[in-house]
Design an enzyme around this catalytic site. Structure first.
Site, PDB file in Angstrom:
ATOM      1  NE  ARG A 203      -3.887  -1.552  -0.051  1.00 23.69           N
ATOM      2  CZ  ARG A 203      -4.240  -2.821  -0.540  1.00 23.69           C
ATOM      3  NH1 ARG A 203      -2.950  -3.276  -1.619  1.00 23.69           N
ATOM      4  NH2 ARG A 203      -5.396  -3.626  -0.527  1.00 23.69           N
TER       5      ARG A 203
ATOM      6  CD  GLU B  42      -4.087   1.967  -6.229  1.00 18.46           C
ATOM      7  OE1 GLU B  42      -5.288   0.752  -6.277  1.00 18.46           O
ATOM      8  OE2 GLU B  42      -3.389   1.829  -5.707  1.00 18.46           O
TER       9      GLU B  42
ATOM     10  CG  HIS C  80      -3.885  -1.375  -6.871  1.00 17.17           C
ATOM     11  ND1 HIS C  80      -4.084  -1.103  -5.755  1.00 17.17           N
ATOM     12  CD2 HIS C  80      -3.431  -3.565  -6.062  1.00 17.17           C
ATOM     13  CE1 HIS C  80      -3.852  -1.721  -4.398  1.00 17.17           C
ATOM     14  NE2 HIS C  80      -3.468  -3.485  -4.647  1.00 17.17           N
TER      15      HIS C  80
END
Length: 325
Positions: free
Chosen positions: A236, A265, A285
């Site tokens: 993260r 994001e 991601h």
């Protein structure tokens, strides 16, 4: 029941074997992403069961207040994007399997893929070749290098095993209890956080983002890394002090980074500093984004829906709702 699935960007879930578990339910799948509260409220107005794909959409009180028919949110893993207290007040069950003992091998594999890509400059070499240039630099071999694992959990352990297979020397830093587990598993532990950052050729972050770990990596930590070292973050973005990584890379310590996670994001701003630096390998991601991992995750998620439909909800993170019924 009326089931809605958000953020299935490539319409993958319908093609998985586990999707058959939702047979008999009225399923709506949305393939785009929106943060617009009015749009979400409209799309979910009749929804009884909401299926989330990780943290792609946040479910907070303002949205929940506009979803009177919602009874269940089904997802997997951690849930910082869900207002659990608001769900409990409104009688909405949140089911989220924590998959104890089951690491995301997809995320571990991507982590090691990023390590290889950054240390051997694979994306940069590919871009140069396509531009008509033959070789643009000299990379680094992994064998005999020190692989630092910050955080000793399921994914970190898997990455450590991959490092051993490549002949790397694995060094661990984590909470005291986790360091003891790493030692019991046969891995070396750093003497201090400072020594850990100074010693690693490759340093990979593997922690959940909670209050205790937010900004746990500081600018001072990064400044201790070597000019030839690599920082990897597939966990993260919030683990690192805001702005510290970009500043450290510009200062040359560490010399490289490989990143799969971002403060905001989806990241679509091509001017983002991380995307502008030549010494950074970035992916959007995709740590858990494989068909195999989806099948594992959504088999659990759909089982939670089926269990709720039978009147026996499972993996409930707010059991107070059950007592209210």
């Amino acid at each position: 029941m009326k089931v809605t699935i958000l953020d299935d960007w490539f319409d993958t879930l319908r093609t998985l074997p586990c999707f058959a578990r939702l047979a008999g339910h009225e399923v709506t799948v949305w393939n785009d992403h929106t943060d617009d509260l009015d749009v979400l409220a409209s799309r979910l107005a009749d929804t009884e069961v909401l299926v989330l794909i990780r943290e792609r959409t946040a479910v907070r009180a303002p949205l929940l207040e506009r979803l009177p028919k919602l009874k269940l949110i089904s997802q997997r893993s951690v849930y910082p994007h869900i207002d659990i207290e608001a769900c409990t007040r409104r009688g909405v069950i949140v089911s989220s399997d924590q998959h104890a003992g089951t690491p995301s091998y997809a995320a571990a594999e991507l982590t090691f893929g990023l390590i290889l890509a950054a240390m051997r400059q694979i994306p940069q070499q590919m871009a140069a070749l396509r531009a008509g240039r033959w070789q643009i630099g000299v990379g680094h071999t992994l064998r005999d290098k020190t692989l630092g694992i910050y955080g000793w959990g399921r994914i970190g352990r898997a990455v450590a095993d991959y490092g051993k297979a490549f002949g790397m020397n694995v060094l661990v830093w984590a909470r005291e209890a986790s360091r003891q587990r790493a030692q019991a598993d046969g891995f070396a532990v750093a003497g201090s956080k400072q020594a850990f950052f100074e010693s690693c050729d490759v340093l990979s972050l593997h922690m959940r983002l909670v209050d205790a770990t937010r900004r746990i990596v500081t600018a001072e930590d990064l400044a201790r890394m070597r000019p030839s070292s690599l920082l990897v973050n597939t966990s993260r973005a919030g683990l690192i002090e805001p702005g510290a990584l970009v500043a450290a890379l510009r200062a040359g310590r560490p010399g490289m980074a490989a990143v799969d996670v971002y403060e905001n994001e989806p990241l679509t701003d091509v001017a983002d500093p991380l995307l502008q630096l030549d010494n950074v390998v970035c992916t959007p991601h995709i740590g858990y984004v494989t068909r195999d991992e989806y099948e594992i995750q959504f088999a659990d998620i759909f089982d939670q829906v089926v269990a709720y439909a039978r009147g026996q909800p499972i993996n409930v993170v707010n059991p107070q709702v059950l007592r209210q019924a």
